[in-house]
Design a protein around this motif. Structure first.
Motif, short mmCIF file in Angstrom:
data_model
loop_
_atom_site.label_atom_id
_atom_site.label_comp_id
_atom_site.label_asym_id
_atom_site.label_seq_id
_atom_site.Cartn_x
_atom_site.Cartn_y
_atom_site.Cartn_z
N LEU A 203 -4.37 7.37 -11.62
CA LEU A 203 -3.25 7.79 -11.05
C LEU A 203 -1.65 7.85 -12.30
CD1 LEU A 203 -4.01 4.99 -8.82
CD2 LEU A 203 -4.75 7.18 -8.75
N HIS A 204 -1.11 8.52 -11.73
CA HIS A 204 0.29 8.54 -12.59
C HIS A 204 1.62 7.31 -11.47
CE1 HIS A 204 -1.12 12.28 -14.96
NE2 HIS A 204 -1.75 11.80 -14.81
N SER A 205 2.35 7.55 -12.21
CA SER A 205 3.97 6.53 -11.69
C SER A 205 4.67 7.01 -13.08
CB SER A 205 3.20 5.29 -11.35
OG SER A 205 4.61 4.72 -10.97
N ASP A 206 5.74 6.38 -12.51
CA ASP A 206 6.85 5.95 -13.55
C ASP A 206 6.85 5.04 -13.43
OD1 ASP A 206 9.26 5.38 -13.60
OD2 ASP A 206 10.21 7.45 -12.57
N SER A 207 7.32 4.32 -14.68
CA SER A 207 7.16 3.23 -15.32
C SER A 207 8.17 1.90 -14.53
CB SER A 207 7.31 2.52 -16.79
OG SER A 207 7.55 4.09 -16.94
N ALA B 59 1.00 -1.04 -0.27
CA ALA B 59 0.33 -0.03 -0.03
C ALA B 59 0.92 1.74 -0.50
CB ALA B 59 -1.20 -0.02 1.04
N ARG B 60 0.45 1.99 -0.89
CA ARG B 60 1.42 3.98 -1.10
C ARG B 60 0.31 4.68 -0.99
NH1 ARG B 60 1.41 -0.30 -4.47
NH2 ARG B 60 2.74 -0.37 -4.69
N SER B 61 0.82 5.88 -0.75
CA SER B 61 -0.22 6.76 -1.26
C SER B 61 -0.49 7.70 -2.58
CB SER B 61 0.39 8.47 -0.43
OG SER B 61 -0.15 8.05 1.03
N VAL B 62 -0.65 7.58 -2.98
CA VAL B 62 -1.01 8.11 -5.19
C VAL B 62 -1.75 9.65 -4.42
CG1 VAL B 62 -0.30 5.71 -5.44
CG2 VAL B 62 -2.56 6.41 -5.45
N VAL B 63 -1.47 10.54 -5.87
CA VAL B 63 -2.72 11.02 -5.97
C VAL B 63 -3.36 10.70 -7.07
CG1 VAL B 63 -2.36 13.81 -7.10
CG2 VAL B 63 -0.33 13.13 -6.07
N LEU B 64 -4.52 11.39 -6.82
CA LEU B 64 -6.11 11.05 -7.24
C LEU B 64 -5.58 12.43 -8.72
CD1 LEU B 64 -8.08 9.25 -8.63
CD2 LEU B 64 -9.63 11.31 -7.06
N ALA C 230 7.63 -0.47 -8.76
CA ALA C 230 7.23 -1.58 -8.14
C ALA C 230 6.28 -1.81 -8.61
CB ALA C 230 8.21 -1.84 -6.81
N LYS C 231 5.30 -0.56 -8.36
CA LYS C 231 3.29 -0.86 -8.62
C LYS C 231 3.83 -1.12 -9.57
CE LYS C 231 2.47 3.51 -6.90
NZ LYS C 231 4.58 3.87 -7.17
N VAL C 232 4.32 -0.98 -10.09
CA VAL C 232 3.70 -0.86 -11.67
C VAL C 232 3.93 -2.39 -12.04
CG1 VAL C 232 3.65 0.16 -14.45
CG2 VAL C 232 3.89 1.79 -12.63
C1 LIG Z 1 1.12 12.38 -0.70
C2 LIG Z 1 2.11 11.51 -1.27
C3 LIG Z 1 1.33 11.41 -2.47
C4 LIG Z 1 2.32 10.76 -3.67
N1 LIG Z 1 1.49 10.69 -5.07
C5 LIG Z 1 2.33 9.67 -5.41
C6 LIG Z 1 1.80 9.37 -7.10
O1 LIG Z 1 0.89 9.66 -7.02
N2 LIG Z 1 1.96 8.32 -7.61
C7 LIG Z 1 2.85 7.24 -7.58
O2 LIG Z 1 3.94 6.34 -8.20
N3 LIG Z 1 3.63 8.15 -6.21
C8 LIG Z 1 3.22 8.93 -4.81
N4 LIG Z 1 3.66 8.81 -4.17
C9 LIG Z 1 4.82 8.27 -3.52
C10 LIG Z 1 4.45 6.86 -3.57
O3 LIG Z 1 3.95 7.27 -1.73
C11 LIG Z 1 5.65 5.64 -2.79
O4 LIG Z 1 6.70 6.30 -2.26
C12 LIG Z 1 6.64 5.56 -4.68
O5 LIG Z 1 5.63 5.64 -5.72
C13 LIG Z 1 7.06 4.21 -4.60
O6 LIG Z 1 6.15 3.04 -4.57
P1 LIG Z 1 6.25 1.44 -5.06
O7 LIG Z 1 7.85 1.13 -4.49
O8 LIG Z 1 5.06 1.04 -4.27
O9 LIG Z 1 5.68 1.75 -6.65
C14 LIG Z 1 3.46 10.15 -3.15
C15 LIG Z 1 3.55 9.93 -1.73
C16 LIG Z 1 2.76 10.75 -1.30
C17 LIG Z 1 3.68 10.90 0.85
#
Ligand SMILES: Cc1cc2nc3c(=O)[nH]c(=O)nc-3n(C[C@H](O)[C@H](O)[C@H](O)COP(=O)(O)O)c2cc1C
Length: 190
Positions: A62-66, A45-50, A69-71
């Protein structure tokens, strides 16, 4: 079903909160928690931006780096959950569905185009996110170099559970949109 209008009002309110979470950076629904199945089988589980919500299509973005790990986890198993809690409204939403990953298509291009330069800079970090390093690396400043690492994640909703906390009695409802068959809506014992 006599409760149907109430349940539809609940769903409309839930969708309203999701729309607000996209539009209002200060709203609690702007930063949900994304849960996946980790590569080791543990929940992750981790925070992301909607970033986006299309009510008609029941799709969240959502957006992420490809390289994150989550991707990789979502590529291996596209089932995901998103958790939201708004303390002001005392509403929790638990969403579930399958994701599609978009790194090099029109969805990705549109998402990249609407991202602010500051947000784009994160994707230029190197080496890949999650790589052990001897000290925290400098923040990237290039807002274009990270485009190959950018990935839009679309969550296609199949289940939404709403919980409203109230002294007068908690209320809980579940909505599903199965791949086969009609949508369902029901109250649940909270
Ligand atoms: C408030 C907040 C917003 C975040 N938003 C994003 C996001 O939109 N996308 C993202 O990839 N990671 C975001 N992160 C970082 C992730 O929580 C996470 O630390 C990172 O993406 C690595 O996760 P993974 O190893 O599971 O891929 C955010 C963290 C915080 C605290």
């Amino acid at each position: 079903m006599s409760e149907a209008p109430d349940l539809q009002t609940v769903l409309a309110e839930a969708f309203g909160l999701l729309a607000r979470g996209v539009a209002d950076r200060r709203h609690a629904f702007h930063t949900p928690t994304l849960a996946t199945t980790g590569a080791d089988g543990f929940p992750a589980a981790r925070s992301v931006v909607l970033r986006g919500f299309e009510a008609e299509a029941r799709r969240l973005r959502l957006h992420s780096d490809s390289r994150a790990a989550k991707v990789a986890e979502l590529a291996a198993d596209p089932r995901a959950a998103l958790h939201f809690y708004d303390p002001g409204a005392a509403v929790q939403l638990r969403l579930a569905g399958r994701v599609t990953l978009h790194a090099a298509d029109a969805v990705a291009e549109a998402a990249w185009a609407e991202s602010r330069p500051f947000s784009r800079q994160c994707y230029a970090i190197g080496p890949a996110p999650g790589t052990p390093c001897p000290a925290p690396p400098a923040a990237p400043t290039d807002s274009e170099a990270g485009r190959p690492n950018f990935c839009a994640v679309l969550l296609h909703l199949s289940r939404l559970e709403w919980l409203h906390l109230a002294a007068s009695g908690h209320r809980r409802a579940r909505f599903t949109w199965p791949a086969e068959g009609p949508a369902t809506a029901t109250w649940l014992v909270p």
